[in-house]
Structures are given as C-alpha cells and as structure tokens.
Design a protein around this motif. Structure first.
Motif, PDB file in Angstrom:
ATOM      1  N   PHE A 129      -5.962 -18.623 -15.418  1.00 46.62           N
ATOM      2  CA  PHE A 129      -5.166 -17.351 -15.453  1.00 46.62           C
ATOM      3  C   PHE A 129      -5.616 -16.595 -15.941  1.00 46.62           C
ATOM      4  O   PHE A 129      -5.795 -15.475 -14.849  1.00 46.62           O
ATOM      5  CB  PHE A 129      -5.119 -17.771 -17.214  1.00 46.62           C
ATOM      6  CG  PHE A 129      -3.911 -16.540 -17.693  1.00 46.62           C
ATOM      7  CD1 PHE A 129      -2.764 -16.298 -16.746  1.00 46.62           C
ATOM      8  CD2 PHE A 129      -4.342 -16.023 -18.092  1.00 46.62           C
ATOM      9  CE1 PHE A 129      -1.650 -15.868 -17.205  1.00 46.62           C
ATOM     10  CE2 PHE A 129      -3.757 -14.509 -18.493  1.00 46.62           C
ATOM     11  CZ  PHE A 129      -2.337 -14.244 -18.609  1.00 46.62           C
ATOM     12  N   VAL A 130      -7.174 -16.150 -16.178  1.00 44.53           N
ATOM     13  CA  VAL A 130      -7.765 -14.319 -16.097  1.00 44.53           C
ATOM     14  C   VAL A 130      -8.018 -14.355 -14.829  1.00 44.53           C
ATOM     15  O   VAL A 130      -7.945 -13.155 -14.461  1.00 44.53           O
ATOM     16  CB  VAL A 130      -9.172 -15.040 -17.549  1.00 44.53           C
ATOM     17  CG1 VAL A 130      -9.879 -13.485 -17.158  1.00 44.53           C
ATOM     18  CG2 VAL A 130      -8.914 -14.830 -19.259  1.00 44.53           C
ATOM     19  N   HIS A 131      -8.826 -15.114 -14.634  1.00 44.75           N
ATOM     20  CA  HIS A 131      -9.445 -14.748 -12.720  1.00 44.75           C
ATOM     21  C   HIS A 131      -8.043 -14.328 -11.960  1.00 44.75           C
ATOM     22  O   HIS A 131      -7.811 -13.616 -10.956  1.00 44.75           O
ATOM     23  CB  HIS A 131     -10.520 -16.020 -12.101  1.00 44.75           C
ATOM     24  CG  HIS A 131     -11.604 -16.108 -12.442  1.00 44.75           C
ATOM     25  ND1 HIS A 131     -11.759 -16.630 -14.306  1.00 44.75           N
ATOM     26  CD2 HIS A 131     -12.635 -14.971 -12.464  1.00 44.75           C
ATOM     27  CE1 HIS A 131     -13.510 -16.108 -14.261  1.00 44.75           C
ATOM     28  NE2 HIS A 131     -13.740 -15.229 -13.382  1.00 44.75           N
ATOM     29  N   ASN A 132      -6.915 -15.493 -11.988  1.00 47.00           N
ATOM     30  CA  ASN A 132      -6.061 -14.587 -11.306  1.00 47.00           C
ATOM     31  C   ASN A 132      -5.516 -13.512 -11.598  1.00 47.00           C
ATOM     32  O   ASN A 132      -5.133 -12.264 -10.513  1.00 47.00           O
ATOM     33  CB  ASN A 132      -4.848 -15.926 -11.229  1.00 47.00           C
ATOM     34  CG  ASN A 132      -4.742 -17.673 -10.867  1.00 47.00           C
ATOM     35  OD1 ASN A 132      -5.665 -17.191 -10.037  1.00 47.00           O
ATOM     36  ND2 ASN A 132      -4.321 -18.532 -11.657  1.00 47.00           N
ATOM     37  N   ARG A 133      -4.828 -13.402 -12.419  1.00 44.72           N
ATOM     38  CA  ARG A 133      -4.370 -11.307 -13.430  1.00 44.72           C
ATOM     39  C   ARG A 133      -5.949 -11.489 -12.352  1.00 44.72           C
ATOM     40  O   ARG A 133      -5.445  -9.413 -12.331  1.00 44.72           O
ATOM     41  CB  ARG A 133      -4.913 -11.859 -14.747  1.00 44.72           C
ATOM     42  CG  ARG A 133      -4.174 -10.459 -15.038  1.00 44.72           C
ATOM     43  CD  ARG A 133      -3.974 -10.462 -16.941  1.00 44.72           C
ATOM     44  NE  ARG A 133      -5.812 -10.692 -17.737  1.00 44.72           N
ATOM     45  CZ  ARG A 133      -6.501 -10.826 -18.256  1.00 44.72           C
ATOM     46  NH1 ARG A 133      -5.140 -11.548 -19.486  1.00 44.72           N
ATOM     47  NH2 ARG A 133      -7.784 -10.702 -18.444  1.00 44.72           N
ATOM     48  N   GLU A 134      -6.559 -11.289 -12.880  1.00 40.99           N
ATOM     49  CA  GLU A 134      -7.914 -10.664 -12.315  1.00 40.99           C
ATOM     50  C   GLU A 134      -7.624  -9.863 -10.699  1.00 40.99           C
ATOM     51  O   GLU A 134      -7.904  -8.769 -10.081  1.00 40.99           O
ATOM     52  CB  GLU A 134      -9.826 -10.536 -12.494  1.00 40.99           C
ATOM     53  CG  GLU A 134      -9.864 -10.432 -14.138  1.00 40.99           C
ATOM     54  CD  GLU A 134      -9.521  -9.209 -14.645  1.00 40.99           C
ATOM     55  OE1 GLU A 134     -10.225  -8.149 -14.184  1.00 40.99           O
ATOM     56  OE2 GLU A 134      -8.760  -8.812 -15.861  1.00 40.99           O
ATOM     57  N   LEU A 135      -7.352 -11.275  -9.846  1.00 42.56           N
ATOM     58  CA  LEU A 135      -7.978 -11.053  -8.317  1.00 42.56           C
ATOM     59  C   LEU A 135      -6.558  -9.771  -7.910  1.00 42.56           C
ATOM     60  O   LEU A 135      -6.367  -9.230  -6.954  1.00 42.56           O
ATOM     61  CB  LEU A 135      -7.419 -12.077  -8.043  1.00 42.56           C
ATOM     62  CG  LEU A 135      -7.568 -12.337  -6.462  1.00 42.56           C
ATOM     63  CD1 LEU A 135      -8.493 -11.590  -5.184  1.00 42.56           C
ATOM     64  CD2 LEU A 135      -6.972 -14.032  -5.847  1.00 42.56           C
ATOM     65  N   ALA A 174      -5.925 -18.572  -2.945  1.00 40.03           N
ATOM     66  CA  ALA A 174      -5.113 -17.575  -4.200  1.00 40.03           C
ATOM     67  C   ALA A 174      -3.449 -17.193  -3.057  1.00 40.03           C
ATOM     68  O   ALA A 174      -3.526 -16.124  -3.270  1.00 40.03           O
ATOM     69  CB  ALA A 174      -5.693 -16.776  -4.707  1.00 40.03           C
ATOM     70  N   THR A 175      -2.489 -18.018  -2.149  1.00 40.37           N
ATOM     71  CA  THR A 175      -1.914 -17.597  -0.912  1.00 40.37           C
ATOM     72  C   THR A 175      -1.167 -16.611  -1.549  1.00 40.37           C
ATOM     73  O   THR A 175      -0.714 -15.561  -0.913  1.00 40.37           O
ATOM     74  CB  THR A 175      -1.087 -19.080  -1.072  1.00 40.37           C
ATOM     75  OG1 THR A 175      -2.160 -19.973  -0.395  1.00 40.37           O
ATOM     76  CG2 THR A 175      -0.093 -19.071   0.335  1.00 40.37           C
ATOM     77  N   ARG A 176      -0.361 -16.667  -2.387  1.00 41.76           N
ATOM     78  CA  ARG A 176       0.854 -15.755  -3.453  1.00 41.76           C
ATOM     79  C   ARG A 176       0.161 -14.365  -3.544  1.00 41.76           C
ATOM     80  O   ARG A 176       0.442 -13.728  -2.983  1.00 41.76           O
ATOM     81  CB  ARG A 176       1.249 -16.264  -4.416  1.00 41.76           C
ATOM     82  CG  ARG A 176       2.854 -15.391  -4.974  1.00 41.76           C
ATOM     83  CD  ARG A 176       3.142 -16.478  -6.173  1.00 41.76           C
ATOM     84  NE  ARG A 176       3.630 -18.403  -5.834  1.00 41.76           N
ATOM     85  CZ  ARG A 176       4.166 -18.546  -6.149  1.00 41.76           C
ATOM     86  NH1 ARG A 176       4.273 -17.980  -7.660  1.00 41.76           N
ATOM     87  NH2 ARG A 176       4.556 -19.841  -6.251  1.00 41.76           N
ATOM     88  N   THR A 177      -0.522 -14.708  -3.702  1.00 42.77           N
ATOM     89  CA  THR A 177      -1.192 -12.882  -4.288  1.00 42.77           C
ATOM     90  C   THR A 177      -2.001 -12.603  -2.959  1.00 42.77           C
ATOM     91  O   THR A 177      -0.838 -11.371  -2.968  1.00 42.77           O
ATOM     92  CB  THR A 177      -2.099 -13.206  -4.906  1.00 42.77           C
ATOM     93  OG1 THR A 177      -2.288 -14.211  -7.029  1.00 42.77           O
ATOM     94  CG2 THR A 177      -2.942 -11.655  -5.443  1.00 42.77           C
ATOM     95  N   LEU A 178      -1.958 -13.135  -2.048  1.00 42.30           N
ATOM     96  CA  LEU A 178      -3.268 -12.084  -0.570  1.00 42.30           C
ATOM     97  C   LEU A 178      -1.424 -12.230  -0.073  1.00 42.30           C
ATOM     98  O   LEU A 178      -1.940 -11.032   0.547  1.00 42.30           O
ATOM     99  CB  LEU A 178      -3.574 -13.203   0.158  1.00 42.30           C
ATOM    100  CG  LEU A 178      -5.024 -13.384  -0.620  1.00 42.30           C
ATOM    101  CD1 LEU A 178      -6.347 -14.472  -0.318  1.00 42.30           C
ATOM    102  CD2 LEU A 178      -5.577 -12.477  -0.773  1.00 42.30           C
ATOM    103  N   ARG A 179      -0.989 -12.637   0.182  1.00 47.08           N
ATOM    104  CA  ARG A 179       0.237 -12.256   0.988  1.00 47.08           C
ATOM    105  C   ARG A 179       0.985 -11.843   0.518  1.00 47.08           C
ATOM    106  O   ARG A 179       1.457 -10.266   0.660  1.00 47.08           O
ATOM    107  CB  ARG A 179       1.762 -14.051   0.486  1.00 47.08           C
ATOM    108  CG  ARG A 179       0.484 -15.057   2.051  1.00 47.08           C
ATOM    109  CD  ARG A 179       1.096 -15.828   2.755  1.00 47.08           C
ATOM    110  NE  ARG A 179       0.940 -17.105   3.128  1.00 47.08           N
ATOM    111  CZ  ARG A 179       0.613 -16.948   4.846  1.00 47.08           C
ATOM    112  NH1 ARG A 179       1.033 -16.182   5.469  1.00 47.08           N
ATOM    113  NH2 ARG A 179       0.036 -18.018   5.132  1.00 47.08           N
ATOM    114  N   HIS A 180       1.319 -11.337  -0.533  1.00 50.56           N
ATOM    115  CA  HIS A 180       1.899 -10.699  -1.229  1.00 50.56           C
ATOM    116  C   HIS A 180       1.419  -9.395  -0.891  1.00 50.56           C
ATOM    117  O   HIS A 180       2.142  -8.429  -0.445  1.00 50.56           O
ATOM    118  CB  HIS A 180       2.318 -10.124  -2.992  1.00 50.56           C
ATOM    119  CG  HIS A 180       2.745  -9.363  -3.697  1.00 50.56           C
ATOM    120  ND1 HIS A 180       4.264  -9.151  -3.769  1.00 50.56           N
ATOM    121  CD2 HIS A 180       2.145  -8.719  -4.636  1.00 50.56           C
ATOM    122  CE1 HIS A 180       3.937  -7.676  -4.458  1.00 50.56           C
ATOM    123  NE2 HIS A 180       3.502  -7.279  -5.281  1.00 50.56           N
TER     124      HIS A 180
END
Length: 226
Positions: A129-135, A174-180
């Motif tokens: 969770f922490v790293h997803n938020r930080e990315l 991290a597909t969703r984050t990068l595509r966004h």
C-alpha cells in the motif's frame, strides 16, 4: 504537437514524429527488447538539440561504453547527467530534487525503469500500500513538473504476466497508475526472429490506440529499421 525524435525513422513515423514534448511518455516491455537503448538514443537526440538531460538509471543498466557506441555518443555523452539510486525512496528523492535544476531551457528526464526499485521493495512485507501510494505521488509530482517547466519525461517500465481469458496477458508493472499518468505509451516485444523486435503503440495524444506497430532490430550503433 512538437516531438522529440527517437533516433529511428520507423519509430518516429509510428509516434507522429517521436515522443511528446512536455508530457510523460512510457515505454515498457520484456527484458532485452531495446528499452534502454531507445532511452539512450532519445537522450542523445535531446542533448544534440541543446536540452538538459537527466538519466535516472534505476535498473543499473546504463553503460557509458554502449552510449558511446551510438550515433554521436562519444561527442554528446558528457552532456548527460546520470543518477543511480540504490532503492525506491532514493529514486523519489532524486526525481523530486531535479526541480531546482530546471529552468526555461528544455530538459529531458529519463527514468529507466520507473518500476524496477518499486517492484524490488514490494517484496518486503507490509509495503504494498505504501509503495503504491508513493509511486502514484511520484508520477503526480512529475506530471506537475511538465506542466510548469520545459520538461519532457520518458519512463521505461518492466512487465508482469497474468492469466486472462485462457492466455497470459503481458502488462506493465503498476499498470493502472502508469496508464493514468502517461500521455503516450509504447510497448516493445520480441518476435519469432531473434534479432527483430516489434513496437506497438497503445496510447498517443492522451488517447488509446490499437493496431499501429513497427519493426526494428537492435544493432551495434542503436535501433535500426527493418
């Protein structure tokens, strides 16, 4: 929209002239598909145009010898500033410290790869969770930078596979984050010909794209049209 050439004519045609300036561009694919060479070529093209060039070598795959083997590599290598973060948090510190180096002079920031250290840190318990938020926060910060400075960003991304409809789907980590956050997305993948790679355009000008593709090979002096 003005573009930054990839240094390869076939890829430039696919991308309507190259990578989008003052946007976040993403290139992702399996290992040995040419991501780092493409990033190096783009760095040299930018340096030749008078850009400030910052190369964050998060995968420790940057080679001065390889850079110098590319077109104008020996001449322009000293104009590229290379950083080598040891972990994901240091990667964040480096990218967020670059704002002090930006000005009205056009600049190119390359992060190769943006998810390498992120993925390594995910193996630690309790960090997902922490790293997803930080990315996501890091990409939001980069997006803000390109809106305020003459900055173009090129990210490379690793991939993972997951089952989908009876086959395996290859997608960026991290597909969703990068595509966004990415304005342009290019996927590189191997072909049955050992020396030939295929690039598929998945997003351009902020819109999804399906079908456009080009072939290239990785030669001694860089990427070459097939």
């Amino acid at each position: 929209m003005e573009r930054l050439s990839t240094g390869t004519s076939g890829l430039d045609r696919l991308l309507k002239g190259g990578f989008a300036l003052r946007q976040i561009n993403l290139v992702y694919g399996e290992a040995s598909t040419g991501k780092t060479v493409l990033a190096m070529q783009s760095a040299l093209v930018a340096a030749a145009r008078g850009f400030k060039v910052f190369f964050v070598d998060a995968d420790l795959s940057f080679s001065v010898q390889r850079l110098e083997s590319l077109d104008r590599g020996r001449e322009l290598a000293e104009n590229i500033v290379v950083f080598q973060p040891e972990d994901f948090r240091e990667q964040i510190r480096i990218t967020e410290s670059l704002e002090a180096l930006l000005s009205k002079t056009p600049a190119l920031l390359i992060v190769d790869s943006v998810t390498g250290l992120y993925r390594a840190d995910l193996e630690k318990r309790g960090t997902v969770f922490v790293h997803n938020r930080e990315l996501n926060r890091q990409l939001a910060y980069l997006f803000d930078l390109v809106s305020r400075f003459e900055l173009t960003i090129l990210l490379t991304g690793q991939v993972h596979s997951q089952p989908s409809g009876g086959s395996w789907l290859i997608a960026p980590v991290a597909t969703r984050t990068l595509r966004h956050w990415s304005y342009l997305i290019l996927r590189l993948r191997p072909t049955p010909r050992y020396d030939v790679r295929e690039c598929l355009l998945e997003k351009i000008d902020g819109r999804e794209a399906r079908g456009p593709r080009a072939l290239f090979r990785i030669g001694e002096s860089g990427l070459e049209d097939v």
